[in-house]
Each structure stands twice: as structure tokens, then as C-alpha cells.
Design a protein around this motif. Sequence first.
Motif, PDB file in Angstrom:
ATOM      1  N   GLN A  37      57.179  39.872  30.516  1.00 55.85           N
ATOM      2  CA  GLN A  37      57.609  38.498  30.281  1.00 55.85           C
ATOM      3  C   GLN A  37      57.458  37.618  31.525  1.00 55.85           C
ATOM      4  O   GLN A  37      57.583  36.404  31.435  1.00 55.85           O
ATOM      5  N   GLN A  38      57.161  38.233  32.661  1.00 54.88           N
ATOM      6  CA  GLN A  38      56.966  37.480  33.901  1.00 54.88           C
ATOM      7  C   GLN A  38      55.497  37.158  34.166  1.00 54.88           C
ATOM      8  O   GLN A  38      55.153  36.662  35.238  1.00 54.88           O
ATOM      9  N   THR A  39      54.647  37.441  33.210  1.00 50.04           N
ATOM     10  CA  THR A  39      53.211  37.250  33.421  1.00 50.04           C
ATOM     11  C   THR A  39      52.678  35.999  32.752  1.00 50.04           C
ATOM     12  O   THR A  39      53.279  35.436  31.844  1.00 50.04           O
ATOM     13  N   LEU A  40      51.499  35.615  33.218  1.00 51.31           N
ATOM     14  CA  LEU A  40      50.627  34.724  32.464  1.00 51.31           C
ATOM     15  C   LEU A  40      49.602  35.628  31.794  1.00 51.31           C
ATOM     16  O   LEU A  40      49.163  36.627  32.381  1.00 51.31           O
ATOM     17  N   THR A  41      49.227  35.315  30.571  1.00 49.20           N
ATOM     18  CA  THR A  41      48.263  36.156  29.861  1.00 49.20           C
ATOM     19  C   THR A  41      47.031  35.350  29.473  1.00 49.20           C
ATOM     20  O   THR A  41      47.113  34.135  29.238  1.00 49.20           O
ATOM     21  N   VAL A  42      45.895  36.034  29.433  1.00 49.77           N
ATOM     22  CA  VAL A  42      44.651  35.433  28.956  1.00 49.77           C
ATOM     23  C   VAL A  42      44.026  36.408  27.967  1.00 49.77           C
ATOM     24  O   VAL A  42      43.678  37.537  28.328  1.00 49.77           O
ATOM     25  N   ASP A  43      43.925  35.985  26.718  1.00 47.45           N
ATOM     26  CA  ASP A  43      43.282  36.797  25.691  1.00 47.45           C
ATOM     27  C   ASP A  43      41.833  36.353  25.538  1.00 47.45           C
ATOM     28  O   ASP A  43      41.536  35.153  25.571  1.00 47.45           O
ATOM     29  N   PHE A  44      40.930  37.309  25.357  1.00 51.38           N
ATOM     30  CA  PHE A  44      39.527  36.961  25.150  1.00 51.38           C
ATOM     31  C   PHE A  44      38.817  38.089  24.420  1.00 51.38           C
ATOM     32  O   PHE A  44      39.332  39.205  24.294  1.00 51.38           O
ATOM     33  N   LYS A  45      37.642  37.795  23.924  1.00 52.20           N
ATOM     34  CA  LYS A  45      36.812  38.780  23.250  1.00 52.20           C
ATOM     35  C   LYS A  45      35.494  38.935  23.989  1.00 52.20           C
ATOM     36  O   LYS A  45      35.012  38.002  24.637  1.00 52.20           O
ATOM     37  N   ILE A  46      34.900  40.110  23.871  1.00 56.43           N
ATOM     38  CA  ILE A  46      33.571  40.360  24.408  1.00 56.43           C
ATOM     39  C   ILE A  46      32.617  40.532  23.233  1.00 56.43           C
ATOM     40  O   ILE A  46      32.851  41.377  22.355  1.00 56.43           O
TER      41      ILE A  46
END
Length: 222
Positions: A37-46
Motif C-alpha cells: 500500500q506504500q507503493t506506486l504501481t504501473v500496469d502494462f502489457k507486452i
Amino acid sequence: MTVVKRQDIRLSEFKGGHFSPSEDFAKTFPKMASLLQQTLTVDFKINHGLRFRQYIWTRADGSTVGWVCRVDHCVPQGRNIIDEHQLLANELGGIIQTWVDKPYEVKADTLIKNNNFTFCLSDSAIGFGGWEEKYIEQCKKEGVKPLNSEDFVTFALESNGNATFYHKETKDVYIYLHDGYAPFDNTIVEGQPEYSIHQLDKAKGFVEYVELLASQWLDIIK
């Protein structure tokens, strides 16, 4: 001469956000939930197929810590994945890479260090991470009754070959130390060959393993 055609890698569907654990996840893995919960997240696809998520922590001094996870929601059939592992992987993903801007500050006994994967559903498999034949040979040589490798599921594999696995019913966690060395405290399982199956002193079960890992990373991101 065989010519190998280069396959382009295309990244798509970037989406930034924050980790929001389910109630079940937070109850089962409270320390891991707090960490994420202390993170920034980046979702992506390849290539519009494989899904990944990057977790990024920023420390007080401005340096960063992070994980790259592969997100597999489909549980492989016939691999004896326990419910807690499925819950963890469905929300966290499987860790395939980590980084710390100041690696010299990281204690040697961190559980994820030079791992090829940790928790990945698609990579987790029945057995001792490929050490089954050598294990049987060692047991025969030392007159030891071998454990049934089909009762265990490898969920983490180090680059040096050490495999970490749990028992499908008891959910106890073990590590195969082919050279007898690990940077964290461990004890050989009674009756087993020396260079084979050990147990972590501070994490007897799968949930304990996850929570110990989270505690270690909580110390790192301070």
C-alpha cells in the motif's frame, strides 16, 4: 546458416495507480498488504499479451526500491497450488525482478535476492525445482528414505539453483540447498542428506514466509 528473425517487443496499456488489497488479502498477509500500500504501481502489457506490474517505493533520501511482477490470474491445473499462494499471486503477481538504488544497504539475509522468480503461478511446479534426481541419488548413497517430491510445490527459484517449496497439505516451507549454503538461518530437516532439504528458522509456513519477506522489505524502504 540459420537466420533468427528479431521479434519486436511492444509495450502497451500503461496504467498507473496504487495497490488496494482485498479484505481477504489484508487479513491473511497484513505486513505484505502494508508494504504494497506504500507503493506506486504501473500496469502494462507486452505484445498485448503478457501482463506485468511494477511496484515502486521512494525512500526518505529520494532513492527508489522496486519490483517487477508478472500477473497471472489463471492457476495452472495439476500443480497443487495452495489457496494462500493463489490469493497472493492473484493480487500481487509473481516477482521476477527487484532493484534497490543503494544495494549495499540491503542485508544479505533478504529472502528475495537474485531470484529468477518468486510466487509466479506459471513458473511454480511440483517437485524440488529440478533437484529430484540428485536428491534420490543422495538418499540412496546415505541410506535415507526420500521424501515424495510430488507432495511439494516449488514457488521460488534462485539463480544459483536453490529452490524454495511448500508441502501441499501442511503448507510448511522448505529450501533445497544443493551446496549447503544460504545467507539466512536454516536447519537441515531431520533424516535428510546434508546438501538437500532445509527449513528456514524464521518461516516455517507459507504465510510466515510471505510476512517475513514483507518485514525485510519494510526495513529496506525506511
